[in-house]
Design an enzyme around this catalytic site. Structure first.
Site, mmCIF file in Angstrom:
data_model
loop_
_atom_site.group_PDB
_atom_site.id
_atom_site.type_symbol
_atom_site.label_atom_id
_atom_site.label_comp_id
_atom_site.label_asym_id
_atom_site.label_seq_id
_atom_site.Cartn_x
_atom_site.Cartn_y
_atom_site.Cartn_z
ATOM 1 C CB CYS A 109 -0.902 0.048 1.386
ATOM 2 S SG CYS A 109 -1.616 -1.499 1.422
ATOM 3 N NE ARG A 131 4.519 0.896 -2.492
ATOM 4 C CZ ARG A 131 5.434 0.186 -2.586
ATOM 5 N NH1 ARG A 131 6.376 0.507 -3.352
ATOM 6 N NH2 ARG A 131 5.829 -1.000 -2.014
ATOM 7 C CD1 TRP A 156 -1.555 -5.640 -2.559
ATOM 8 C CD2 TRP A 156 -2.050 -4.588 -4.491
ATOM 9 N NE1 TRP A 156 -1.501 -6.590 -3.629
ATOM 10 C CE2 TRP A 156 -1.623 -5.953 -4.886
ATOM 11 C CE3 TRP A 156 -2.130 -3.700 -5.737
ATOM 12 C CZ2 TRP A 156 -1.490 -6.305 -6.126
ATOM 13 C CZ3 TRP A 156 -2.308 -4.160 -6.860
ATOM 14 C CH2 TRP A 156 -1.927 -5.480 -7.287
ATOM 15 C CG ASN A 166 2.726 -0.174 3.225
ATOM 16 O OD1 ASN A 166 2.398 -1.068 2.740
ATOM 17 N ND2 ASN A 166 3.744 0.560 2.496
ATOM 18 N N GLY A 167 1.611 -2.956 5.310
ATOM 19 C CA GLY A 167 2.366 -4.107 5.787
ATOM 20 C C GLY A 167 1.201 -5.264 6.156
ATOM 21 C CD GLU A 186 9.146 -16.791 -16.116
ATOM 22 O OE1 GLU A 186 8.458 -17.215 -16.957
ATOM 23 O OE2 GLU A 186 9.376 -15.779 -15.765
ATOM 24 C CE LYS A 233 10.110 -12.620 -17.641
ATOM 25 N NZ LYS A 233 8.741 -13.232 -17.088
ATOM 26 C CD GLU A 260 8.227 -11.681 -21.065
ATOM 27 O OE1 GLU A 260 8.930 -11.866 -20.427
ATOM 28 O OE2 GLU A 260 7.160 -11.208 -21.201
ATOM 29 C CG HIS A 263 15.300 -37.317 -27.421
ATOM 30 N ND1 HIS A 263 15.535 -38.513 -27.898
ATOM 31 C CD2 HIS A 263 15.345 -37.165 -26.151
ATOM 32 C CE1 HIS A 263 15.464 -39.577 -26.960
ATOM 33 N NE2 HIS A 263 15.521 -38.695 -25.764
ATOM 34 C CE LYS A 305 3.016 -6.689 -15.182
ATOM 35 N NZ LYS A 305 4.044 -7.754 -15.456
HETATM 36 C C1 F6R Z 1 5.730 -12.743 -18.851
HETATM 37 C C2 F6R Z 1 4.218 -12.211 -18.625
HETATM 38 C C3 F6R Z 1 3.367 -12.783 -19.251
HETATM 39 C C4 F6R Z 1 2.160 -13.307 -18.419
HETATM 40 C C5 F6R Z 1 0.870 -13.901 -19.201
HETATM 41 C C6 F6R Z 1 -0.241 -14.043 -18.140
HETATM 42 O O1 F6R Z 1 6.794 -11.868 -18.432
HETATM 43 O O2 F6R Z 1 4.085 -11.343 -17.945
HETATM 44 O O3 F6R Z 1 3.826 -14.220 -20.032
HETATM 45 O O4 F6R Z 1 2.862 -14.033 -17.440
HETATM 46 O O5 F6R Z 1 0.492 -12.797 -20.221
HETATM 47 O O6 F6R Z 1 -0.354 -13.058 -17.431
HETATM 48 P P1 F6R Z 1 -1.155 -13.139 -16.049
HETATM 49 O O7 F6R Z 1 -0.436 -13.848 -15.217
HETATM 50 O O8 F6R Z 1 -1.521 -11.635 -15.710
HETATM 51 O O9 F6R Z 1 -2.749 -13.883 -16.324
#
Ligand code: F6R
Length: 603
Positions: A2, A27, A75, A99-100, A479, A483, A486, A502, A598
């Protein structure tokens, strides 16, 4: 997670509080509220949703004389994002923002309820104000009442409290959550949970240390640590807002990588007990009659699901199927009502995951969401939710959300294993001990970061990357590769180490970069043989391991650990930093990489 702000002085309090909360809105924006005391009276306003709603509610309110104000943007962690649960929380004559997480709030609440106190909200915060007023009722002077109050609190907190019993004072306390005291040359004093609200108002700041507390009376600050009065030392406040939001880091993604140690602790708080896992949110969730688990998610959340599939089968002895939500939707899946359907989503708004959840609900399955955003579409639809408490993630490439998803799923595995008695008490306690050590593994040390930054210049070209690993390190390889692609726009794939022979090994040459995840605690020799096969074909190897590996072109040494998950989280940090530093060297936009969003609310 928060944001909080406070002010004491003669200027218009509402305008500082609202402007400050605007800076902190990133936040948390489930709800916001302020309380302003002047002429011995306190007025409070709260509104759910974005700050704009609070601005509207306070438009006719003025607070121009000497007074004190506190504000909060929320939050949600305990209790739904309703107006009642919004801060400030009040007792008979005092108001608090926090906050916390107060870890021992349940026992404090029961104690206060036994004394006849009535709670209005479902939050952990409300205990603070009632505790304080009870001490005052018992005859303690307000300063002593505040000291006794914070002595009873366990957990993480930054607290601001005001009371009609001391109309020229604001009380504060900090433990494990940031809090700053600031002042300007006109003698006005400010408090905030981050730098950005203070810019333009204050010139000097004190970044409080854990365990520090005190009060400001008019414009005099009294600061204490462990009962001893200390001399406050101010330092100049930098005046750049965007960089203030990034708290000194170059990118939000970098800040979020460093925050992982804290948010993972937040995620465990109140859930990891001495000899069990507890999920308050699952108290009325019926697990009997569940014979299998199906998990649906996308992207990074899907990788977290894959990690958990190893853990569920290992500890909870439950069959688990993990599916990419966009595939699941159209495959005409067979859905058995005896299957627990779990969806994982950082945003709670991912269209494919949401649709998969709807399908499972329509088929009569019990549904559970693991999500970072309370009140999101997925949370509203699922039968139950476990919130991951990562706080808002601003970098498009997910880092801290992934870490908290894995922790949550690991806890859930142990919770179900405990319930099904598929784990011995001794083994469960070993796992709990391993869990609480994870924040330490997530601490980024400067030497490691610098080493990765220096290494990154060797990995800016080539015809591709293979991240390889076995067991839970295979989803981590997926993963790591995600990263990197991306934010670097370089081609990268994650592969099970044993699967390279394979087919993909045909690509091996000196321009193929292999990032080899070689933990000591799981299948070390097997992974090593797979990496040797690649090395024999002249692939360039960056080995990440606690064990020296003679054939590696580059080597990042991790610490000797006894638990695979500790190795997992250490290696996760390394893959995240590697992607970050390669992207920085390539001059890419780390926080907003091309073509991505996002929250993916389209199919
Ligand atoms: C990768 C990333 C995406 C999300 C995906 C699902 O860094 O952020 O691959 O993981 O779009 O998003 P959420 O978790 O919001 O359903």
């Amino acid at each position: 997670m928060c944001g909080i702000v406070g002010y004491i002085g003669e200027s218009e309090k509402k305008s500082f509080l609202l402007a400050g909360l605007k800076e902190l809105e990133y936040r948390g924006y489930d709800s916001a509220g302020i309380a302003v005391m002047q002429n011995g009276d306190i007025q409070s306003f709260k509104a759910t949703g974005k700050l704009a709603n609070l601005v509207l509610k306070t438009q006719n309110f003025e607070s121009k004389e000497f007074g004190i104000g506190i504000g909060h943007t929320r939050w949600a962690t305990h209790g739904k994002p309703t107006e009642t649960n919004a801060h400030p929380h009040w007792g008979k004559y005092s108001f608090v923002v926090h906050n916390g997480i107060i870890e021992n709030y349940r026992e404090l609440k029961e104690e206060l309820q036994a004394d006849g106190l009535v709670f209005l909200s479902q939050t952990d915060t409300e205990v603070i104000v009632h505790l304080f007023e009870r001490f005052v009722t018992q005859g303690l002077e307000v300063r002593e009442a505040f000291v006794q109050t914070i002595a009873r609190l366990q957990g993480a907190y930054a607290i601001l409290l005001i009371t009609k019993k001391a109309p020229d004072m604001i009380f504060f306390s900090k433990n494990a959550v940031p809090l700053i005291v600031a002042q300007n040359t006109q003698g006005e004093k400010f408090l905030a949970s981050a730098d950005s609200p203070l810019i333009g108002y204050a010139h000097e700041v004190i970044y409080l240390e854990d365990g520090q507390y005190g009060w400001i009376q008019n414009n005099t600050l009294d600061l204490f640590e462990r009962g001893k009065k200390i001399v406050p030392t101010y330092k100049a406040l930098a005046q750049d807002k965007l960089s203030a939001q990034k708290e000194g880091y170059r990118y939000f993604m970098e800040k979020e990588i460093y925050e992982q140690t804290r948010v993972v602790s937040d995620t465990m708080m109140g859930r990891v007990r001495d000899n069990s896992i507890e999920f308050e949110e699952l108290q009325s969730f019926d697990f009997s009659n569940i014979h299998a688990i199906k998990i649906c998610a996308c992207g990074t959340s899907y990788h977290a699901a894959l990690v958990s599939s190893y853990l569920f089968e290992r500890f909870a002895k439950t069959t688990v199927q993990v599916e990419i939500a966009s595939e699941f939707r159209y495959k005409e899946p067979l859905l058995d009502p005896k299957t627990l359907f779990i969806v994982i989503s950082q945003s709670g708004e991912t269209a494919d995951t949401l649709e998969a959840l709807k399908m499972a609900k329509n088929a009569g399955l019990k549904t559970l969401a693991i999500c970072n955003v309370d009140n999101s579409s997925i949370v509203r639809l699922a039968d139950a939710t476990i919130l991951t408490r990562a706080g808002i993630e601003k970098g498009v490439a997910s880092t801290k959300a992934f870490a908290t998803q894995i922790i949550t799923l690991w806890m859930l595995t142990l919770f179900i294993a405990g319930m099904k008695k598929t784990i011995t008490q001794g083994k469960l306690e070993d796992e709990l001990q391993a869990l609480v050590k994870i924040p330490l593994c997530l601490h980024v040390n400067d030497f490691l970061h610098e080493k990765i930054r220096r290494l990154s210049k060797r990995y800016l070209h080539g015809h591709g990357f293979f991240f390889i690993g076995r067991d839970i390190f295979y989803p981590l390889a997926l993963e790591g590769a995600l990263k990197l692609k991306e934010i670097s726009y370089l081609h990268a794939e994650g592969y099970p180490a044993g699967e390279m022979k394979h087919g993909p090994i045909a690509l091996a040459d000196s321009e193929l970069f292999t990032i080899a995840l070689m933990p000591q605690t799981i299948l070390y020799e097997k992974t090593k043989s797979n990496v040797e096969e690649l090395s024999a074909r002249d692939a360039t190897i960056l080995a990440i391991s606690p064990v020296e590996f003679a054939l590696a072109d580059d080597f990042i040494k991790t610490s000797q650990q006894t638990h695979p998950m500790s190795e997992f989280f250490e290696m996760m940090i390394i893959t995240q930093l590697l992607a970050l530093e390669i992207s920085v060297r390539l001059g890419n936009d780390v926080d907003m990489p091309r073509n991505l969003a996002k929250s993916v609310t389209v199919e």
